[in-house]
Scaffold this motif. Structure first.
Motif, mmCIF file in Angstrom:
data_model
loop_
_atom_site.group_PDB
_atom_site.id
_atom_site.type_symbol
_atom_site.label_atom_id
_atom_site.label_comp_id
_atom_site.label_asym_id
_atom_site.label_seq_id
_atom_site.Cartn_x
_atom_site.Cartn_y
_atom_site.Cartn_z
ATOM 1 N N ASN A 50 9.031 22.272 5.809
ATOM 2 C CA ASN A 50 8.997 21.412 4.629
ATOM 3 C C ASN A 50 7.875 20.398 4.814
ATOM 4 O OD1 ASN A 50 9.430 19.813 2.456
ATOM 5 N ND2 ASN A 50 11.536 19.299 2.938
ATOM 6 N N ASN A 51 6.779 20.567 4.088
ATOM 7 C CA ASN A 51 5.628 19.684 4.221
ATOM 8 C C ASN A 51 5.739 18.436 3.360
ATOM 9 O OD1 ASN A 51 4.394 21.395 6.049
ATOM 10 N ND2 ASN A 51 3.399 22.567 4.447
ATOM 11 N N TYR A 52 6.843 18.287 2.657
ATOM 12 C CA TYR A 52 7.035 17.155 1.776
ATOM 13 C C TYR A 52 8.349 16.455 2.116
ATOM 14 C CZ TYR A 52 3.519 19.836 -0.689
ATOM 15 O OH TYR A 52 2.396 20.545 -1.008
ATOM 16 N N PRO A 53 8.406 15.770 3.249
ATOM 17 C CA PRO A 53 9.682 15.174 3.673
ATOM 18 C C PRO A 53 10.175 14.061 2.748
ATOM 19 C CG PRO A 53 7.894 14.450 5.093
ATOM 20 C CD PRO A 53 7.337 15.507 4.193
ATOM 21 N N LEU A 54 9.311 13.461 1.959
ATOM 22 C CA LEU A 54 9.724 12.365 1.088
ATOM 23 C C LEU A 54 9.987 12.813 -0.344
ATOM 24 C CD1 LEU A 54 7.269 9.584 2.332
ATOM 25 C CD2 LEU A 54 9.612 10.034 3.062
ATOM 26 N N GLY A 56 11.619 13.744 -3.594
ATOM 27 C CA GLY A 56 12.924 13.421 -4.145
ATOM 28 C C GLY A 56 13.411 12.026 -3.803
ATOM 29 N N MET A 57 12.703 11.339 -2.928
ATOM 30 C CA MET A 57 13.118 9.986 -2.557
ATOM 31 C C MET A 57 12.470 8.983 -3.516
ATOM 32 S SD MET A 57 12.983 10.187 1.591
ATOM 33 C CE MET A 57 13.626 8.549 1.775
ATOM 34 N N PRO A 58 13.158 7.870 -3.795
ATOM 35 C CA PRO A 58 12.570 6.873 -4.699
ATOM 36 C C PRO A 58 11.370 6.182 -4.057
ATOM 37 C CG PRO A 58 14.630 6.074 -3.778
ATOM 38 C CD PRO A 58 14.476 7.495 -3.335
ATOM 39 N N ILE A 59 10.443 5.797 -4.899
ATOM 40 C CA ILE A 59 9.240 5.095 -4.449
ATOM 41 C C ILE A 59 9.299 3.677 -4.983
ATOM 42 C CG2 ILE A 59 6.729 4.984 -4.623
ATOM 43 C CD1 ILE A 59 6.752 8.012 -4.978
ATOM 44 N N THR A 60 9.063 2.711 -4.115
ATOM 45 C CA THR A 60 8.990 1.320 -4.560
ATOM 46 C C THR A 60 7.572 0.816 -4.326
ATOM 47 O OG1 THR A 60 9.769 0.572 -2.393
ATOM 48 C CG2 THR A 60 11.423 0.832 -4.107
ATOM 49 N N ILE A 61 7.052 0.142 -5.321
ATOM 50 C CA ILE A 61 5.695 -0.391 -5.249
ATOM 51 C C ILE A 61 5.790 -1.906 -5.306
ATOM 52 C CG2 ILE A 61 3.451 -0.471 -6.406
ATOM 53 C CD1 ILE A 61 4.070 2.316 -7.508
ATOM 54 N N SER A 62 5.106 -2.545 -4.403
ATOM 55 C CA SER A 62 5.111 -3.998 -4.323
ATOM 56 C C SER A 62 4.553 -4.599 -5.608
ATOM 57 C CB SER A 62 4.273 -4.435 -3.118
ATOM 58 O OG SER A 62 4.153 -5.835 -3.082
ATOM 59 N N GLU A 63 5.053 -5.780 -5.961
ATOM 60 C CA GLU A 63 4.589 -6.474 -7.169
ATOM 61 C C GLU A 63 3.088 -6.778 -7.102
ATOM 62 O OE1 GLU A 63 6.227 -7.378 -9.978
ATOM 63 O OE2 GLU A 63 8.008 -6.306 -9.278
ATOM 64 N N ASP A 64 2.569 -7.038 -5.902
ATOM 65 C CA ASP A 64 1.162 -7.438 -5.772
ATOM 66 C C ASP A 64 0.286 -6.295 -5.236
ATOM 67 O OD1 ASP A 64 2.152 -7.325 -3.221
ATOM 68 O OD2 ASP A 64 1.295 -9.221 -2.568
#
Length: 72
Positions: A50-54, A56-64
């Motif tokens: 599995n070359n895509y371990p992340l 399906g996981m949520p992504i959070t992006i910093s406000e800045d």
């Protein structure tokens, strides 16, 4: 294995793909009686890492995230 002339396959490709998917049987495409292509069901090899371990996981992006970086 089903044999089909290319003229018939040309007009019904989506239906042929559905048939291969559901029956898992190959379809041989011919031109003037000579084989030119084969539609086979896709088999997924579970041994492939599995070359895509992340995935399906949520992504959070910093406000800045788009602010300028501080000088080092």
């Amino acid at each position: 294995m089903k044999h089909l002339e290319i003229k018939e396959a040309d007009t019904a490709l989506a239906l042929l793909l559905d048939e291969v998917t559901t029956t898992h049987n190959e379809i041989l495409i011919t031109r003037n009686g000579m084989p030119i292509a084969r539609i086979v069901p896709l088999t997924i090899n579970s041994d492939i890492p599995n070359n895509y371990p992340l995935r399906g996981m949520p992504i959070t992006i910093s406000e800045d995230f788009d602010e300028a970086m501080p000088e080092l």
